[in-house]
Scaffold this active site. Structure first.
Site, PDB file in Angstrom:
ATOM      1  N   ASP A 206       0.880  -1.183   0.000  1.00  0.00           N
ATOM      2  CA  ASP A 206       0.000   0.000   0.000  1.00  0.00           C
ATOM      3  C   ASP A 206       0.908   1.220   0.000  1.00  0.00           C
ATOM      4  OD1 ASP A 206      -2.112   2.034   0.827  1.00  0.00           O
ATOM      5  OD2 ASP A 206      -3.305   0.219   1.061  1.00  0.00           O
ATOM      6  N   GLY A 232       4.503   1.527  -1.590  1.00  0.00           N
ATOM      7  CA  GLY A 232       4.683   1.895  -2.995  1.00  0.00           C
ATOM      8  C   GLY A 232       3.399   2.442  -3.575  1.00  0.00           C
ATOM      9  N   ASP A 233       3.440   2.683  -4.887  1.00  0.00           N
ATOM     10  CA  ASP A 233       2.312   3.303  -5.585  1.00  0.00           C
ATOM     11  C   ASP A 233       1.961   2.413  -6.767  1.00  0.00           C
ATOM     12  OD1 ASP A 233       0.675   4.794  -7.214  1.00  0.00           O
ATOM     13  OD2 ASP A 233       1.923   6.592  -7.184  1.00  0.00           O
ATOM     14  N   PHE A 234       0.739   1.869  -6.767  1.00  0.00           N
ATOM     15  CA  PHE A 234       0.429   0.931  -7.857  1.00  0.00           C
ATOM     16  C   PHE A 234       0.277   1.622  -9.212  1.00  0.00           C
ATOM     17  CE2 PHE A 234      -3.698   0.400  -5.193  1.00  0.00           C
ATOM     18  CZ  PHE A 234      -4.297   1.549  -5.687  1.00  0.00           C
ATOM     19  N   HIS A 253     -13.046  -0.248  -6.504  1.00  0.00           N
ATOM     20  CA  HIS A 253     -14.270   0.569  -6.450  1.00  0.00           C
ATOM     21  C   HIS A 253     -13.970   2.036  -6.108  1.00  0.00           C
ATOM     22  CE1 HIS A 253     -15.608   0.405  -1.919  1.00  0.00           C
ATOM     23  NE2 HIS A 253     -14.333   0.671  -2.033  1.00  0.00           N
TER      24      HIS A 253
HETATM   25  C1  SAM Z   1     -10.779   1.463   0.295  1.00  0.00           C
HETATM   26  S1  SAM Z   1      -9.169   1.146   0.852  1.00  0.00           S
HETATM   27  C2  SAM Z   1      -9.185  -0.625   1.036  1.00  0.00           C
HETATM   28  C3  SAM Z   1      -8.192  -1.097   2.034  1.00  0.00           C
HETATM   29  C4  SAM Z   1      -8.168  -2.596   2.287  1.00  0.00           C
HETATM   30  N1  SAM Z   1      -7.823  -3.343   1.097  1.00  0.00           N
HETATM   31  C5  SAM Z   1      -9.487  -3.062   2.846  1.00  0.00           C
HETATM   32  O1  SAM Z   1     -10.185  -3.833   2.196  1.00  0.00           O
HETATM   33  O2  SAM Z   1      -9.838  -2.654   3.963  1.00  0.00           O
HETATM   34  C6  SAM Z   1      -8.183   1.370  -0.616  1.00  0.00           C
HETATM   35  C7  SAM Z   1      -6.701   1.251  -0.350  1.00  0.00           C
HETATM   36  O3  SAM Z   1      -5.988   1.572  -1.547  1.00  0.00           O
HETATM   37  C8  SAM Z   1      -4.811   2.248  -1.153  1.00  0.00           C
HETATM   38  N2  SAM Z   1      -4.265   3.041  -2.256  1.00  0.00           N
HETATM   39  C9  SAM Z   1      -4.807   4.141  -2.831  1.00  0.00           C
HETATM   40  N3  SAM Z   1      -4.017   4.613  -3.792  1.00  0.00           N
HETATM   41  C10 SAM Z   1      -2.929   3.799  -3.830  1.00  0.00           C
HETATM   42  C11 SAM Z   1      -1.764   3.766  -4.640  1.00  0.00           C
HETATM   43  N4  SAM Z   1      -1.565   4.683  -5.590  1.00  0.00           N
HETATM   44  N5  SAM Z   1      -0.866   2.768  -4.446  1.00  0.00           N
HETATM   45  C12 SAM Z   1      -1.071   1.831  -3.472  1.00  0.00           C
HETATM   46  N6  SAM Z   1      -2.175   1.811  -2.673  1.00  0.00           N
HETATM   47  C13 SAM Z   1      -3.094   2.786  -2.851  1.00  0.00           C
HETATM   48  C14 SAM Z   1      -5.277   3.123  -0.020  1.00  0.00           C
HETATM   49  O4  SAM Z   1      -4.216   3.609   0.775  1.00  0.00           O
HETATM   50  C15 SAM Z   1      -6.222   2.206   0.724  1.00  0.00           C
HETATM   51  O5  SAM Z   1      -5.574   1.492   1.750  1.00  0.00           O
END
Ligand code: SAM
Length: 342
Positions: A206, A232-234, A253
Site C-alpha cells: 500500500d 509503494g504506488d500501484f 471501487h
Molecule cells: C478502500 S481502501 C481498502 C483497504 C483494504 N484493502 C481493505 O479492504 O480494507 C483502498 C486502499 O488503496 C490504497 N491506495 C490508494 N491509492 C494507492 C496507490 N496509488 N498505491 C497503493 N495503494 C493505494 C489506499 O491507501 C487504501 O488502503
C-alpha cells in the site's frame, strides 16, 4: 419491531418515504453517540443518564433526548431502574469489539456526511464531490489530515473484519504459498488470512504512509514474521512479484474504469503465469431488485469518483488489463470474491 413513528411494520408510503428522507437523523444520532463513546461507557457500567452526562460533558436534558432516540432505534434499552444498556445492535458501536462498526460511524458522520451534502454536484457533472467538500482529492486529503486518515483506515478495518472475512473465506488457499494484498491498507484482512492459514506467507502492499501503521495490526495477529510490508504506488508499478494469489479488497471501487485498468495492468506485470487475482468487492446485481451495492455505488460516485460494478463489468475490466474472468464465489455477505487468471 416498529418504525420511527412507533407503528408496527409496513407503514404507509408517505411514512416510509419520510424515514428515507430523514435518514441523516439516524446517521448523525449514531455518529454523536459513537463520538461521545456512549456505547463504551454503558458497556463499562456507566448506565445512568446523569453519570453519562457528567463523563461526556453533555447537556443532561439534550443527552436524555438523544438516548431516547437511540432506544427507539433499538440501539439501547432502558432497564426498570432507568439505567441504559446496550442491545446487540448497540454493541456494534463499541470500540475494539470483534463486530465493531464504531469507526465507520465516525467516518460516515464526519467526512462522508460533509461530502454527501454535494451529491447534486456529482450527479450534475459525473465528478466526485470530495474535493469540493474537503478542499483536496481523497488520498491527498488523507495525507494532510492525519486524524481523518486514522478514521478512514480504522473504518476500512471495521469493514474488513465484519464483511470481507466471510468473502475471502470462500477462497481455497490450501495450495497457495504466498499472498500479496494490493492496496491492503494497514493489513487487517491479510493478517486474518495469514492467521487462519499457518502455511501462508504474505506481502502487504500500500502507500508508504499507510503501511507504516501496519506493524501493530500484524503483531496483534501474531503474523509479523510471515508478512513482508512494502510501501509503494500501484500507478507507478512496483507491485511485488512472485505471489501465488493477488488480493485486492475494495480497491478498484475507489477508481474509475481507466484508472482501474492501469492498476490491474500493474498487477498483471507482477503476477506469475500460475497466479490468481482475487478481487473482493460488491457485485451489483444486473436486475432492478433492491441491493445495498446500488447505494454504495452512489457513495463511490460522490466520495472518490469510483464505482461499484456488475459481474459483466468486472469481466470487461479484467479483460482490458490482460486477465481472464474465472468466477464469482458465493458469499454470505454483500462482498464477493471475483477470481481472475492471467
Ligand atoms: C478502500 S481502501 C481498502 C483497504 C483494504 N484493502 C481493505 O479492504 O480494507 C483502498 C486502499 O488503496 C490504497 N491506495 C490508494 N491509492 C494507492 C496507490 N496509488 N498505491 C497503493 N495503494 C493505494 C489506499 O491507501 C487504501 O488502503
Amino acid at each position: 419491531m416498529t418504525d420511527l413513528q412507533g407503528q408496527p411494520h409496513s407503514p404507509p408510503p408517505p411514512a416510509r418515504v419520510m424515514q428515507m428522507i430523514c435518514g441523516y437523523w439516524v446517521t448523525q444520532s449514531i455518529h454523536v453517540a459513537a463520538e461521545l463513546r456512549i456505547p463504551d461507557l454503558i458497556a463499562a457500567g456507566t448506565g445512568k443518564l446523569d453519570d453519562l452526562a457528567t463523563v461526556t460533558g453533555a447537556h443532561p436534558g439534550a443527552l436524555a433526548r438523544l438516548l431516547r432516540a437511540l432506544e427507539s432505534l433499538e440501539l439501547l434499552a432502558r432497564q426498570s431502574d432507568g439505567r441504559y444498556q446496550l442491545t446487540p445492535l448497540g454493541e456494534c458501536l463499541r470500540e475494539g469489539v470483534p463486530n465493531s462498526m464504531r469507526n465507520l460511524a465516525l467516518l460516515a458522520g464526519e467526512e462522508h456526511y460533509r461530502i454527501w451534502a454535494h451529491l447534486d454536484h456529482s450527479v450534475r457533472t459525473g465528478e466526485p464531490a470530495l474535493e469540493r467538500a474537503l478542499g483536496a482529492p481523497l488520498w491527498a486529503y488523507l495525507e494532510t489530515h492525519p486524524e481523518a486518515a486514522v478514521r478512514f483506515n480504522n473504518a476500512m478495518s471495521d469493514l474488513a473484519r465484519n464483511v470481507h472475512l466471510a468473502a475471502v473465506a470462500a477462497y481455497d488457499f490450501s495450495t497457495v504459498k504466498k499472498v500479496v494484498d494490493v492496496g491492503g491498507g494497514t493489513g487487517s484482512l491479510l493478517a486474518h488470512v495469514l492467521a487462519t492459514h499457518d502455511h501462508l506467507t504474505g506481502v502487504l502492499f500500500d502507500l508508504p504512509r499507510v503501511v507504516a501503521k501496519a506493524g501493530p495490526v500484524l503483531e496483534q495477529a501474531g503474523v509479523q514474521d510471515r508478512c513482508e510490508v512494502v510501501g509503494g504506488d500501484f500507478f507507478a508499478g512496483g507491485v511485488p512479484t512472485d505471489g501465488d494469489v493477488y488480493l485486492m479488497s475494495l480497491v478498484l471501487h475507489d477508481f474509475d474504469d481507466e484508472q482501474s485498468v492501469r492498476i490491474l495492468k500493474s498487477v498483471r506485470e507482477a503476477i506469475p503465469d500460475h497466479g490468481k487475482l482475487v478481487i473482493l468487492e460488491q457485485v451489483v446485481p444486473a436486475d432492478g431488485k433492491p441491493h445495498i451495492s446500488k447505494l454504495v455505488d452512489v457513495n463511490m460516485l460522490v466520495v472518490s469518483g469510483g464505482r461499484e460494478r456488475t459481474e459483466a463489468e468486472f469481466a470487461q475490466l479484467l479483460n482490458s488489463a490482460g486477465f481472464r474472468f474465472e468466477s464469482t464465489l458465493p458469499s454470505p455477505t454483500t462482498i464477493n470474491a471475483i477470481v481472475g487468471t492471467p
